[in-house]
Structure formats: structure tokens, C-alpha cells
Design an enzyme around this catalytic site. Structure first.
Site, short mmCIF file in Angstrom:
data_model
loop_
_atom_site.label_atom_id
_atom_site.label_comp_id
_atom_site.label_asym_id
_atom_site.label_seq_id
_atom_site.Cartn_x
_atom_site.Cartn_y
_atom_site.Cartn_z
N SER A 17 0.81 -1.22 0.00
CA SER A 17 0.00 0.00 0.00
C SER A 17 0.85 1.27 0.00
CB SER A 17 -0.93 0.01 1.22
OG SER A 17 -1.65 1.23 1.28
N LYS A 68 -13.93 -4.67 2.77
CA LYS A 68 -14.87 -3.55 2.59
C LYS A 68 -16.31 -3.92 2.97
CE LYS A 68 -12.00 -1.30 -0.86
NZ LYS A 68 -11.89 -0.72 -2.22
N ARG A 154 -16.88 -15.24 -11.80
CA ARG A 154 -16.90 -16.71 -11.74
C ARG A 154 -18.14 -17.21 -11.01
NH1 ARG A 154 -11.09 -18.30 -9.40
NH2 ARG A 154 -11.67 -16.59 -8.03
N LEU A 213 -8.25 -1.52 -11.36
CA LEU A 213 -8.35 -0.86 -10.05
C LEU A 213 -7.08 -1.03 -9.24
CD1 LEU A 213 -12.01 -1.60 -8.83
CD2 LEU A 213 -11.16 0.22 -10.33
N TYR A 215 -2.95 -0.84 -8.79
CA TYR A 215 -1.87 -0.03 -9.34
C TYR A 215 -0.55 -0.77 -9.16
CZ TYR A 215 -1.29 1.08 -4.40
OH TYR A 215 -1.14 0.99 -3.04
N GLY A 237 -4.84 1.77 -11.42
CA GLY A 237 -5.71 2.49 -10.50
C GLY A 237 -5.02 3.48 -9.58
#
Length: 275
Positions: A17, A68, A154, A213, A215, A237
Site C-alpha cells: 500500500s 470492505k 466466476r 483498479l 496499481y 488504478g
């Protein structure tokens, strides 16, 4: 001496990150005193970890893959964007409440429109994946009135759940080469595993923009596949990461930082690391 605002990002994995660098650059713009940590949470332990972070005095947290949906369930109050998404990427701890927000959609759209000059209205869109990242961007995408949105995944059941909620279409990966799309978004974690998603290369024929999305320092396997398949432009991203982070920072600190220079510095750093 100013009080230090304690912030961080939670995920698994989290070592890659760039969020700490981003938020520290934001803080420098205003002279804010913050700390910002990377916190890797074992799978299945999100809720208990949140309690520990509150006890340790954190004011806010960014939440990334794969937590999330957990963050949404843990929030005691959510913004309308987070309620629509049923996914949260920004938590604020305030007055014994956990406030949930989702800045992914606004960050994604801002990167598309302001940096890449791509406008969603009347465009055909294919999204790969059906997880929390997709939920985060769908409300903002739908507000821009695209011609159509199709999700490939999927798990048929998971994709169908999104379709029922947002009024969009679902297909299997082996059906992705049967139509052309203006925008194809990779919202799967395959690039973190250095793999390409199972999308047909024929799907990129006539594609104006392929957007990952994730990077990375080098073009992701998805971006490479997109270019081979005929996509006119491919982007990772990083811009979305910076824009959604700026929205989070504004929620926590009350002012929105500039993003152009931050993006340029991060891209330069990533480019150097790829050599």
C-alpha cells in the site's frame, strides 16, 4: 504542540500500500499533524481488530481488500453512498460511533473524467469481478447514465445479486468476447497475484479504455492483455487511489488536498522502481 491525528489503512495483504505516503503528502499541504499506519488484519478477525484500533486511539481508517463488506457491517452509521454500495472503504470513529463512507466511486469517476478525460455517459461498460470494489464504484457509475453495464464473474450468484440491486447485466467470463465495450474495468484481485483475469482478449476490440483498479510499477497483466486485444488506452488504478484518498482525508480533517502533484510524485517513484 498540535495534537497528532492517528490514521491508518487495514487490509490483507497490505505491504504494497502507498496510502501512508499519500496521506503524509496531503498533511504536508496543510501543516496537519498526523500519523498513518499500515495494519494487516488476519482473515476473519476484522471486527475484533476494529475494537482494538478504537482502543488505541485511531480517529479514522481506510479499508481495502478484502474487508470492505466487513467494514460496512461493522459501521453504526453509513453515508448514502456506502448504503448503496453496501461496502465501506473509510471509517471514522466519533462519539462512540463507527461512521462508514465509501469514496471509491467518487475517486474512480474523478480519475476517469479529470485525468483520463473519459466520460461514462452513453458508454458500454464491462466490469470484471463482483466484490466490494465493484460495489464501491457502481453507484457513482450508474449516476453518470452509461448505455449499459455488464458484470462478469466466476460466481453467477454473486454477480446476479449485483444485477438485481443495480439493474445491470451479468455474464460468464467465457462470454466476454461476444460484444465490444467502451470501458472495461478489472475489479478482480488477479493483478495482485501477477495474473490476468479470465476475460477474452476479443472483448478489448474497439475498447476505448481498459482500467485496472490495482496499481503497480509496471503495466499489470490485465493492462498487457488489454493492449494486446486492441484497447486504445490502458490505465492502472493509481489515480483512483489518490482521488479516493483525498476524499477520505477531507472527511477526517475537514479540507480536501490537491492531488495532481501527489499523483505525479507517486508515478515517478513507481517508474523508478520498475527500472
Amino acid at each position: 504542540m498540535k495534537q497528532v491525528t492517528k490514521l491508518g489503512v487495514m487490509g490483507n495483504p497490505i505491504g504494497h500500500s502507498l496510502s501512508p505516503e499519500i496521506h503524509l503528502m496531503f498533511a504536508k499541504q496543510f501543516g496537519d499533524e498526523i500519523s498513518y499506519d499500515k495494519v494487516e488484519i488476519p482473515l476473519g478477525e476484522f471486527e475484533s481488530a476494529i475494537g482494538e484500533m478504537i482502543d488505541e486511539g485511531y480517529h479514522g481508517l481506510n479499508v481495502t481488500i478484502p474487508f470492505k463488506l466487513d467494514a460496512f457491517r461493522c459501521s453504526t452509521k453509513c453515508s448514502s453512498q456506502a448504503r448503496q454500495s453496501r461496502a465501506v472503504n473509510t471509517l471514522t470513529f466519533q462519539n462512540n460511533k463507527i461512521l462508514g463512507e465509501n469514496t471509491d466511486g467518487t475517486g474512480f469517476i474523478r480519475d476517469l473524467e479529470e485525468r483520463l478525460k473519459f466520460f461514462v455517459e452513453h458508454k458500454k461498460i464491462l466490469i470484471l469481478g463482483a466484490g466490494g470494489g465493484v460495489r464501491g464504484i457502481l453507484p457513482a457509475l450508474m449516476e453518470r447514465m452509461p448505455k449499459s453495464v455488464t458484470v462478469a464473474n466466476r460466481s453467477v450468484a454473486r454477480a446476479q445479486e449485483l444485477c438485481d440491486e443495480f439493474g445491470i447485466q451479468s455474464i460468464l467470463y467465457d462470454e466476454t468476447g461476444s460484444e465490444s465495450y467502451d470501458l472495461i474495468v478489472n475489479a478482480t484481485p488477479t493483478s495482485l497475484q501477477n495474473k490476468a483475469p479470465l476475460v477474452s482478449p476479443f472483448a478489448f476490440d474497439g475498447c476505448e479504455l481498459a482500467y485496472d483498479l490495482v496499481y503497480a510499477a509496471k503495466p499489470t497483466p490485465f493492462m498487457e492483455l488489454a493492449k494486446q486485444g486492441g484497447a486504445r488506452h490502458a490505465s492502472d488504478g493509481l489515480g483512483m487511489l489518490v482521488e479516493q484518498a483525498a476524499d477520505s482525508y477531507e472527511i477526517w480533517m475537514g479540507h480536501r488536498p490537491g492531488t495532481q502533484d501527489v499523483y505525479a510524485k507517486l508515478r515517478e517513484t513507481l517508474d523508478k522502481s520498475a527500472k
